[in-house]
Scaffold this active site. Structure first.
Site, PDB file in Angstrom:
ATOM      1  N   ILE A 168       0.846  -1.094   0.086  1.00 19.82           N
ATOM      2  CA  ILE A 168       0.034   0.080  -0.156  1.00 19.82           C
ATOM      3  C   ILE A 168       0.767   1.352   0.005  1.00 19.82           C
ATOM      4  CG2 ILE A 168      -1.787   1.231   0.929  1.00 19.82           C
ATOM      5  CD1 ILE A 168      -2.734  -1.512   2.511  1.00 19.82           C
ATOM      6  N   THR A 220      -7.018  -0.513  10.536  1.00 18.91           N
ATOM      7  CA  THR A 220      -7.294  -1.695   9.876  1.00 18.91           C
ATOM      8  C   THR A 220      -8.700  -1.789  10.341  1.00 18.91           C
ATOM      9  OG1 THR A 220      -7.044  -3.951   9.819  1.00 18.91           O
ATOM     10  CG2 THR A 220      -6.028  -2.778  11.447  1.00 18.91           C
ATOM     11  N   TYR A 238      -2.464  -8.651  16.048  1.00 21.83           N
ATOM     12  CA  TYR A 238      -2.485  -7.651  15.094  1.00 21.83           C
ATOM     13  C   TYR A 238      -3.282  -6.499  15.119  1.00 21.83           C
ATOM     14  CZ  TYR A 238      -3.042  -5.604  10.698  1.00 21.83           C
ATOM     15  OH  TYR A 238      -2.915  -4.663   9.591  1.00 21.83           O
ATOM     16  N   LYS A 251      -2.528  -2.440  16.414  1.00 19.98           N
ATOM     17  CA  LYS A 251      -3.237  -1.227  15.669  1.00 19.98           C
ATOM     18  C   LYS A 251      -4.091  -0.168  16.580  1.00 19.98           C
ATOM     19  CE  LYS A 251      -1.384  -2.060  11.608  1.00 19.98           C
ATOM     20  NZ  LYS A 251      -0.598  -0.712  10.741  1.00 19.98           N
ATOM     21  N   ASN A 267     -10.115  -4.677   2.605  1.00 21.21           N
ATOM     22  CA  ASN A 267      -9.057  -5.735   2.075  1.00 21.21           C
ATOM     23  C   ASN A 267      -8.454  -5.097   0.867  1.00 21.21           C
ATOM     24  OD1 ASN A 267     -10.669  -7.395   3.696  1.00 21.21           O
ATOM     25  ND2 ASN A 267      -9.605  -9.061   2.581  1.00 21.21           N
ATOM     26  N   LEU A 285      -5.976 -13.789  -0.203  1.00 20.89           N
ATOM     27  CA  LEU A 285      -6.640 -14.456  -1.520  1.00 20.89           C
ATOM     28  C   LEU A 285      -6.468 -14.192  -2.775  1.00 20.89           C
ATOM     29  CD1 LEU A 285      -9.120 -16.320  -2.134  1.00 20.89           C
ATOM     30  CD2 LEU A 285     -10.572 -14.550  -1.726  1.00 20.89           C
ATOM     31  N   GLY A 306     -10.303 -17.667  13.139  1.00 21.05           N
ATOM     32  CA  GLY A 306     -10.265 -16.199  13.112  1.00 21.05           C
ATOM     33  C   GLY A 306     -11.060 -15.607  12.114  1.00 21.05           C
TER      34      GLY A 306
HETATM   35  N1  UDP Z   1      -8.890 -17.052   2.046  1.00 21.36           N
HETATM   36  C1  UDP Z   1      -9.135 -18.379   1.318  1.00 21.36           C
HETATM   37  N2  UDP Z   1      -8.186 -18.981   0.781  1.00 21.36           N
HETATM   38  C2  UDP Z   1      -6.813 -18.263   0.946  1.00 21.36           C
HETATM   39  C3  UDP Z   1      -6.592 -17.213   1.257  1.00 21.36           C
HETATM   40  C4  UDP Z   1      -7.816 -16.473   1.814  1.00 21.36           C
HETATM   41  O1  UDP Z   1     -10.196 -19.131   1.163  1.00 21.36           O
HETATM   42  O2  UDP Z   1      -5.694 -19.249   0.417  1.00 21.36           O
HETATM   43  C5  UDP Z   1     -10.178 -16.363   2.507  1.00 21.36           C
HETATM   44  C6  UDP Z   1     -10.104 -15.984   3.702  1.00 21.36           C
HETATM   45  O3  UDP Z   1     -10.439 -17.182   4.573  1.00 21.36           O
HETATM   46  C7  UDP Z   1     -11.032 -14.916   3.613  1.00 21.36           C
HETATM   47  C8  UDP Z   1     -10.633 -14.340   2.412  1.00 21.36           C
HETATM   48  O4  UDP Z   1     -10.309 -15.242   1.572  1.00 21.36           O
HETATM   49  O5  UDP Z   1     -12.379 -15.163   4.141  1.00 21.36           O
HETATM   50  C9  UDP Z   1      -9.963 -13.010   2.217  1.00 21.36           C
HETATM   51  O6  UDP Z   1      -8.710 -13.531   3.338  1.00 21.36           O
HETATM   52  P1  UDP Z   1      -7.359 -12.660   3.001  1.00 21.36           P
HETATM   53  O7  UDP Z   1      -6.385 -13.363   3.681  1.00 21.36           O
HETATM   54  O8  UDP Z   1      -7.173 -12.222   1.450  1.00 21.36           O
HETATM   55  O9  UDP Z   1      -7.736 -11.283   3.800  1.00 21.36           O
HETATM   56  P2  UDP Z   1      -8.297 -11.069   5.368  1.00 21.36           P
HETATM   57  O10 UDP Z   1      -9.802 -10.676   5.023  1.00 21.36           O
HETATM   58  O11 UDP Z   1      -8.214 -12.326   6.106  1.00 21.36           O
HETATM   59  O12 UDP Z   1      -7.506  -9.920   5.987  1.00 21.36           O
END
Ligand code: UDP
Length: 339
Positions: free
Chosen positions: A17, A123, A147, A151, A176, A196, A290
């Site tokens: 970012i 965040t 985390y 913050k 996100n 993701l 989580g």
């Molecule tokens: N997610 C997933 N598979 C992955 C990574 C993330 O299904 O390999 C899901 C994760 O459970 C969440 C969403 O994608 O519901 C976004 O996850 P990310 O880690 O990108 O961002 P977060 O919301 O955790 O900060």
């Protein structure tokens, strides 16, 4: 009022970012010094030759003092932080040290030099599991991991500094972060990569065998988690506006930066298939610990206070540039992160 042409110190400006924000502010003709330890940042992400990169620690007060003496900063944008939620649970002190204690050292130097403008990367993780949706700034802030706590503590510290010595701050609570610079020159590259959209890209290109979907039994329309994906350049614009607001003498603000649009994991996969023309190899797995089922911002306060709105709200606007970054000259990774 501060001089809007005075140099700005940007910590963590070589990160995802941060680098997009540096690029935007540099394009607006602002003078920028980036302080980054390059642990997760990439020097190649700073592409404007007029931006000075200093490699070092935010908590190195001798270094930061020397930079203040040289440049007389009137504002700081603070991105530098660790952001792996899972690691914060197993190694909380690392997060409280880096994300909470280090900025205190930076703030001490700012106070010494009378620098009273601070834009802070906060965040949506400060809300924990939201008590209501969409999330407004009046939602209870109750993080569920160190985390988010690390913050939220800084948000409190900034409020106290405002009361005590007039530090005006903008706490920008990101949803996100996603997408990349549409020209494919800079982009999202974490190591390890847990997010993701880049992982879906990695699955499409064969860099990983498949994308594991974490949970299909959530109480959402398609059973997968819903998030509010906000384009990184819109986030960058939020920082520019926050800076202008504070530089013009505006009061401290705390606001969400999100689109207000919720997108499920399955919808992300479909969007990647659309922009890439390829099938994403997927395995459906259990929930990741989580993960709240749904996190969606109400972004109206940022519009009211900063005149900010997300200009991209269609997920294809985030995934399209991410595909360009994945297939561009860097193939999704800066040279240091290539395996
Ligand atoms: N997610 C997933 N598979 C992955 C990574 C993330 O299904 O390999 C899901 C994760 O459970 C969440 C969403 O994608 O519901 C976004 O996850 P990310 O880690 O990108 O961002 P977060 O919301 O955790 O900060």
């Amino acid at each position: 009022m501060t001089d809007s042409h005075a140099p700005i110190l940007i910590t963590g400006g070589a990160g995802y970012i941060g680098s997009h924000t540096v690029r935007l502010l540099a394009s607006q003709g602002r003078k920028i010094v980036v302080l980054d330890n390059l642990v997760f940042g990439h020097d190649q992400a700073i592409i404007d030759p007029q931006v000075e990169l200093v490699v070092g620690e935010v908590g190195d007060q001798a270094l930061v003092r020397a930079l203040f003496e040289k440049h007389q900063f009137q504002a700081v944008i603070h991105f530098a932080a660790y952001a792996y939620v899972g690691e914060s649970v197993t190694n909380p002190l690392k997060y409280y040290q880096n994300n909470t204690a280090e900025p205190i050292k930076l703030l001490q130097v700012m106070q010494e030099f009378g620098c009273k403008v601070f834009v802070f990367s906060s965040t949506c993780a400060t809300y924990g599991v939201p008590d209501k949706l969409p999330i407004t700034e009046t939602n209870i802030q109750k993080p569920i991991n160190p985390y988010g706590n690390s913050k939220l503590m800084v948000e409190s510290i900034l409020a106290d500094c405002d009361t005590a010595w007039g530090l005006r701050s903008a706490c920008l609570r990101y949803f996100n972060a996603s997408g990349c610079s549409p020209d494919g020159l800079i982009g999202e590259d974490h190591n390890p990569e847990t997010h993701l959209i880049p992982r879906v890209m990695m699955a499409v290109t064969g860099e990983i065998e498949y994308l594991e979907v974490f949970g299909t039994d959530y109480e959402t329309p398609d059973g997968t988690c819903i998030r509010d994906y906000i384009h990184v350049e819109d986030l960058a614009d939020g920082h520019a506006r926050a800076l202008d607001h504070l530089a013009a003498g505006g009061a401290s603000v705390r606001c969400n930066l999100g689109t207000g649009v919720g997108v499920s994991v399955k919808e992300i996969i479909t969007a990647v298939e659309k922009v890439s023309g390829k099938t994403v190899p997927v395995k459906y797995g259990p929930r990741r610990e989580g993960d709240p089922p749904s996190l969606v911002a109400d972004p109206s306060l940022a519009k009211e206070l900063l005149g900010w709105v997300a200009t991209r709200t269609n997920i294809l606007d985030m995934v399209g540039p991410a595909w360009i970054w994945t297939t561009g000259p860097n193939a999704g990774h800066y040279p240091a992160n290539k395996s």
